[in-house]
Motif scaffolding. Structure first.
Motif, PDB file in Angstrom:
ATOM      1  N   GLU A 109       0.849  -1.190   0.000  1.00  0.00           N
ATOM      2  CA  GLU A 109       0.000   0.000   0.000  1.00  0.00           C
ATOM      3  C   GLU A 109       0.883   1.237   0.000  1.00  0.00           C
ATOM      4  OE1 GLU A 109      -2.933   2.017   3.177  1.00  0.00           O
ATOM      5  OE2 GLU A 109      -3.697   0.147   2.312  1.00  0.00           O
ATOM      6  N   PRO A 110       0.571   2.227  -0.828  1.00  0.00           N
ATOM      7  CA  PRO A 110       1.405   3.439  -0.873  1.00  0.00           C
ATOM      8  C   PRO A 110       1.607   4.052   0.496  1.00  0.00           C
ATOM      9  CG  PRO A 110      -0.203   3.467  -2.641  1.00  0.00           C
ATOM     10  CD  PRO A 110      -0.541   2.285  -1.778  1.00  0.00           C
ATOM     11  N   GLY A 111       2.889   4.341   0.819  1.00  0.00           N
ATOM     12  CA  GLY A 111       3.215   4.974   2.089  1.00  0.00           C
ATOM     13  C   GLY A 111       3.592   4.016   3.195  1.00  0.00           C
ATOM     14  N   ASP A 112       3.480   2.692   2.960  1.00  0.00           N
ATOM     15  CA  ASP A 112       3.859   1.717   3.991  1.00  0.00           C
ATOM     16  C   ASP A 112       5.317   1.892   4.400  1.00  0.00           C
ATOM     17  OD1 ASP A 112       1.400   0.579   4.148  1.00  0.00           O
ATOM     18  OD2 ASP A 112       1.953  -1.361   3.279  1.00  0.00           O
ATOM     19  N   ILE A 113       5.602   1.647   5.684  1.00  0.00           N
ATOM     20  CA  ILE A 113       6.987   1.639   6.168  1.00  0.00           C
ATOM     21  C   ILE A 113       7.502   0.208   6.082  1.00  0.00           C
ATOM     22  CG2 ILE A 113       8.500   2.054   8.135  1.00  0.00           C
ATOM     23  CD1 ILE A 113       6.550   4.191   9.088  1.00  0.00           C
ATOM     24  N   LEU A 114       8.571   0.002   5.322  1.00  0.00           N
ATOM     25  CA  LEU A 114       9.114  -1.336   5.101  1.00  0.00           C
ATOM     26  C   LEU A 114      10.517  -1.428   5.681  1.00  0.00           C
ATOM     27  CD1 LEU A 114       8.064  -1.843   1.364  1.00  0.00           C
ATOM     28  CD2 LEU A 114       6.787  -2.479   3.413  1.00  0.00           C
ATOM     29  N   SER A 115      10.860  -2.605   6.178  1.00  0.00           N
ATOM     30  CA  SER A 115      12.194  -2.802   6.733  1.00  0.00           C
ATOM     31  C   SER A 115      13.229  -2.838   5.622  1.00  0.00           C
ATOM     32  CB  SER A 115      12.246  -4.114   7.526  1.00  0.00           C
ATOM     33  OG  SER A 115      12.262  -5.220   6.646  1.00  0.00           O
ATOM     34  N   SER A 116      14.461  -2.496   5.951  1.00  0.00           N
ATOM     35  CA  SER A 116      15.531  -2.491   4.952  1.00  0.00           C
ATOM     36  C   SER A 116      15.801  -3.897   4.420  1.00  0.00           C
ATOM     37  CB  SER A 116      16.812  -1.891   5.554  1.00  0.00           C
ATOM     38  OG  SER A 116      17.154  -2.571   6.745  1.00  0.00           O
ATOM     39  N   PRO A 121      17.294   1.185  -0.259  1.00  0.00           N
ATOM     40  CA  PRO A 121      17.337   2.273   0.721  1.00  0.00           C
ATOM     41  C   PRO A 121      17.967   1.781   2.023  1.00  0.00           C
ATOM     42  CG  PRO A 121      15.138   2.026  -0.227  1.00  0.00           C
ATOM     43  CD  PRO A 121      15.921   0.819  -0.620  1.00  0.00           C
ATOM     44  N   THR A 122      18.974   2.495   2.495  1.00  0.00           N
ATOM     45  CA  THR A 122      19.613   2.161   3.776  1.00  0.00           C
ATOM     46  C   THR A 122      19.776   3.452   4.586  1.00  0.00           C
ATOM     47  OG1 THR A 122      21.773   2.318   2.681  1.00  0.00           O
ATOM     48  CG2 THR A 122      20.820   0.113   2.940  1.00  0.00           C
ATOM     49  N   PRO A 123      18.676   3.980   5.113  1.00  0.00           N
ATOM     50  CA  PRO A 123      18.750   5.255   5.847  1.00  0.00           C
ATOM     51  C   PRO A 123      19.736   5.182   7.007  1.00  0.00           C
ATOM     52  CG  PRO A 123      16.478   4.622   5.431  1.00  0.00           C
ATOM     53  CD  PRO A 123      17.316   3.444   5.066  1.00  0.00           C
TER      54      PRO A 123
END
Length: 353
Positions: A187-194, A272-274
């Motif tokens: 779903e757009p905007g979901d927070i996903l783990s690296s 992505p690796t913030p």
């Protein structure tokens, strides 16, 4: 149990088989004026025995079906007339107008067909998108929810205007990460783990217009990369694809087929690796339709400080759809950085030395 279908909607010499229900028992029940054994959707025998059709339905349904089918027959005759005109017309503008008219009539001819309506409501993942009437129903459903959802997320999270100035969505963009324990559409905007996003995603682009091998460019960017020198943020390009041919029949962008192929992938996927204490990073997925007949020749592209607006303008790209997820530092981030040879990430704090 007799079927009401005996006209154009049961004639598959002129119509595609994909316009019919595949489940024969369900089709028989849907097109029957009476249901002595109850609807197929009822599983319990006791529920079927208790079922009673609404009063008058047995008489009204066949009449309504016959009327709608007769209207469809008239519409198909108009389609035949247009097909004859298309064979005679040479002017490209007139030809295009006739094709658009034909497409609209193909929708009108089938839009009230009970089998079409059932397939559109309950078989959206398997319907034939080459059929205009199915694209009509898919677009209607998307506009009722999906289109509003993606625009709400893009604007609320300020992906618009932090990446592109605006968007008039024309396609439905779906995204998932196969093989990462979340084999589902995100779903757009979901927070996903690296860890979940350590491999490139698969995308599906659903076009609602007729599409036969149109070319697309896909850019995945992070506009939240810390720019310490300027006390600001810059945009990082995490994945760049070009000249990807999609159609109504096949709208899937499969990473397995594209990764490592310079014909399509001009910037390899970087997950992505913030870095720690940089908060949520917005990872925006932009889908562009390329100018008709034109391939993208991007030249040298730098991953860091990427100017997505300039890139789109120089390559005559039209943004037609988008998706996004969010990524934040977690306990898997360092392992993913090591996997891609990125070294240890920085740790930011509120204190300035």
């Amino acid at each position: 149990m007799s079927s009401v279908s005996k006209g154009i909607w049961s004639n598959f010499a002129r119509r595609s088989q994909s316009l019919a229900l595949r489940n024969r028992n369900l089709q028989k029940a849907l097109l029957s004026p009476t249901l002595p054994h109850g609807p197929v959707s009822l599983k319990k025998r006791s529920s079927k025995d208790k079922y009673q059709s609404p009063i008058g339905m047995d008489e009204i349904y066949p009449l309504a079906y016959q009327y709608l089918e007769s209207q469809s027959e008239k519409t198909y005759k108009k389609i035949e007339e247009i097909e004859k005109q298309l064979e005679e017309v040479a002017d490209s503008t007139t030809k295009s107008q006739l094709k658009d008219r034909k497409t609209q009539l193909e929708v009108d001819a089938e839009v009230n067909n009970p089998e079409i309506i059932y397939n559109s409501l309950f078989g959206t993942n398997s319907i034939d998108r080459t059929q205009p009437v199915y694209r009509h129903y898919l677009e209607k459903q998307w506009k009722d929810y999906g289109r509003m959802l993606i625009m709400q997320r893009l604007e609320t999270l300020a992906v618009i205007p932090d990446t592109l100035a605006t968007l008039d969505p024309q396609v439905d963009v779906r995204l998932k990460f196969p093989g990462n324990n979340i084999e589902r559409w995100i779903e757009p905007g979901d927070i996903l783990s690296s860890n979940a996003t350590c491999r490139p995603p698969s995308l599906e682009v659903i076009e609602f217009k007729e599409s036969k091998n149109d070319l697309y460019t896909v850019l995945i960017v992070d506009p939240d990369t810390p720019d310490v020198e300027n006390d600001s943020f810059s945009t990082t390009l995490h994945w760049g694809l070009k000249n990807v041919a999609l159609s109504n029949e096949d709208g899937v962008i499969d990473a397995k087929k594209l990764v490592g192929n310079p014909e399509y992938e001009f910037v390899s996927y970087l997950p992505p690796t913030p870095e720690k204490n940089t908060g949520n990073h917005r990872i925006a997925v932009w889908v562009f339709r390329q100018a008709e007949g034109k391939k993208v020749d991007e030249g040298a592209v730098e991953r860091g400080s990427f100017d997505i607006r300039k890139f789109a303008e120089e390559n005559e790209l039209t943004a037609v759809g988008a998706h996004l997820w969010r990524s934040v530092w977690d306990r898997n981030t360092e392992n993913v950085r090591k996997m891609y040879g990125l070294g240890r990430g920085r740790i930011f704090s509120r204190d300035r030395n």
